[in-house]
Design a protein around this motif. Structure first.
Motif, PDB file in Angstrom:
ATOM      1  N   GLN A  99       0.774  -1.258   0.143  1.00  0.00           N
ATOM      2  CA  GLN A  99       0.034   0.034  -0.019  1.00  0.00           C
ATOM      3  C   GLN A  99       0.742   1.303   0.063  1.00  0.00           C
ATOM      4  N   ASP A 100       2.238   1.333   0.334  1.00  0.00           N
ATOM      5  CA  ASP A 100       2.879   2.348   0.309  1.00  0.00           C
ATOM      6  C   ASP A 100       4.439   1.951   0.323  1.00  0.00           C
ATOM      7  N   GLU A 101       4.808   1.763  -1.232  1.00  0.00           N
ATOM      8  CA  GLU A 101       6.010   1.288  -1.394  1.00  0.00           C
ATOM      9  C   GLU A 101       7.375   2.057  -0.869  1.00  0.00           C
ATOM     10  N   SER A 102       7.292   3.080  -0.137  1.00  0.00           N
ATOM     11  CA  SER A 102       8.282   3.492   0.413  1.00  0.00           C
ATOM     12  C   SER A 102       8.694   3.236   1.822  1.00  0.00           C
ATOM     13  N   LEU A 103       7.639   2.316   2.276  1.00  0.00           N
ATOM     14  CA  LEU A 103       7.922   1.495   3.684  1.00  0.00           C
ATOM     15  C   LEU A 103       8.724   0.152   3.448  1.00  0.00           C
ATOM     16  N   ASP A 104       9.451  -0.119   4.418  1.00  0.00           N
ATOM     17  CA  ASP A 104       9.902  -1.452   4.600  1.00  0.00           C
ATOM     18  C   ASP A 104       9.263  -2.054   5.857  1.00  0.00           C
ATOM     19  N   TYR A 105       8.849  -3.254   5.607  1.00  0.00           N
ATOM     20  CA  TYR A 105       8.335  -4.153   6.726  1.00  0.00           C
ATOM     21  C   TYR A 105       9.081  -5.278   6.844  1.00  0.00           C
ATOM     22  N   ILE A 106       9.145  -5.907   8.117  1.00  0.00           N
ATOM     23  CA  ILE A 106       9.757  -7.231   8.465  1.00  0.00           C
ATOM     24  C   ILE A 106       8.663  -8.221   9.073  1.00  0.00           C
ATOM     25  N   LYS A 107       8.482  -9.370   8.489  1.00  0.00           N
ATOM     26  CA  LYS A 107       7.402 -10.163   8.931  1.00  0.00           C
ATOM     27  C   LYS A 107       8.053 -11.675   8.600  1.00  0.00           C
ATOM     28  N   ARG A 108       7.204 -12.691   9.338  1.00  0.00           N
ATOM     29  CA  ARG A 108       7.570 -14.125   8.934  1.00  0.00           C
ATOM     30  C   ARG A 108       6.678 -14.656   7.880  1.00  0.00           C
ATOM     31  N   VAL A 109       7.223 -15.163   6.798  1.00  0.00           N
ATOM     32  CA  VAL A 109       6.349 -15.582   5.961  1.00  0.00           C
ATOM     33  C   VAL A 109       5.837 -17.086   6.259  1.00  0.00           C
ATOM     34  N   VAL A 110       4.273 -16.971   6.317  1.00  0.00           N
ATOM     35  CA  VAL A 110       3.625 -17.985   6.936  1.00  0.00           C
ATOM     36  C   VAL A 110       2.879 -18.791   6.002  1.00  0.00           C
ATOM     37  N   GLY A 111       2.444 -18.024   4.908  1.00  0.00           N
ATOM     38  CA  GLY A 111       1.534 -18.766   3.839  1.00  0.00           C
ATOM     39  C   GLY A 111       2.155 -18.545   2.433  1.00  0.00           C
ATOM     40  N   LEU A 112       2.220 -19.818   1.667  1.00  0.00           N
ATOM     41  CA  LEU A 112       2.828 -19.614   0.432  1.00  0.00           C
ATOM     42  C   LEU A 112       1.558 -19.668  -0.579  1.00  0.00           C
TER      43      LEU A 112
END
Length: 260
Positions: A99-112
């Motif tokens: 939704q805002d390509e200027s922001l970096d997020y970090i999360k865990r990949v749960v669903g493929l």
């Protein structure tokens, strides 16, 4: 007179060599940052207790190949990915927020892609099967508002989850027994996209809500190792104007911990 001239020539040559070495070192550092490993810092608690506020880590860009988001300023030179390697379930990944390509997020990949993901009463389900969740201990943390200088001690219940198909075991936090996103609809992950969740389940903006599915193109890299950590979210860390206290704010035990 000739001795002075020779001395000046040697001094000039010395400064030139030093400048050359500095330029070469900067060029190598830039190549490493752009193509191999990029440093990131953790500004929020959404990945506690895996990652803490004030952790600094290296992210491997080689893990998933390159998209336009892999490069500074995200130049729109091509679409998709080149040399792309698909993420594995359980990876801790940095990505650009759709939704805002200027922001970096970090999360865990749960669903493929193709997975069905759901939360039921705090338990994660993937393709209709409950992910094993075992109580481990309590995780106590001092959490501060840096603007109002208000701090409080928060105690979470910490659990271990083990993802299916040989996935990793990691810890998640649960603060509220019936949190807002402890029970959700069934999410079917579209082709070419991924379902991301924070390990701090009651305090994470992720694919269960505003983040939504994350396109493969938006992935920047996989978190690999913590190289520095400072307790900037704890009350004693609010001592920016007393440098002699800084060594006591460093979390030495987190240095060079692998991200799992």
């Amino acid at each position: 007179m000739s001795l002075d001239t020779n001395s000046k020539a040697k001094a000039g040559s010395g400064w030139g060599e030093t400048a050359k070495i500095i330029v070469q070192a900067l060029a190598i550092a830039m190549v490493v940052r752009v193509f191999f490993f990029q440093p990131f810092n953790i500004p929020s608690g959404s990945m506690k207790s895996t990652l803490l506020i004030g952790d600094y880590l290296f992210v491997s860009k080689l893990a998933y190949g390159y998209s336009r988001f892999s490069f500074p300023f995200s130049p729109n030179l091509f679409s998709g990915r080149i040399f792309g390697g698909e993420p594995k379930r359980g990876d801790v990944a940095v990505f650009r927020l759709p939704q805002d390509e200027s922001l970096d997020y970090i999360k865990r990949v749960v669903g493929l892609p193709g997975d069905q993901v759901q939360m039921r009463e705090g338990v994660l389900y993937i393709n209709g099967q409950a992910v094993p969740k075992v109580y481990k201990d309590e995780f106590a943390n001092i959490e501060c508002d840096p603007y109002f200088r208000h701090c409080r001690r928060v105690v979470y219940k910490r659990y271990e989850e083990t993802l299916p198909d040989g996935g990793p075991t990691y810890t998640v936090l649960d603060l509220e027994p019936e949190g807002e996103f402890d029970t959700t609809e069934v999410f079917t992950v579209p082709a070419g996209q991924y379902f991301m969740m924070g390990d701090n389940r009651d305090n994470s903006s992720d694919s269960r809500a505003s983040v939504g599915f994350v396109p493969f193109e938006n992935l920047i890299g996989r978190a690999e190792i913590i190289f520095f950590s400072a307790a900037i979210d704890e009350p004693d860390a609010m001592r920016w104007f007393s440098p002699w206290t800084w060594p006591f704010d460093i979390r030495w035990s987190r240095f060079f911990n692998l991200v799992r």
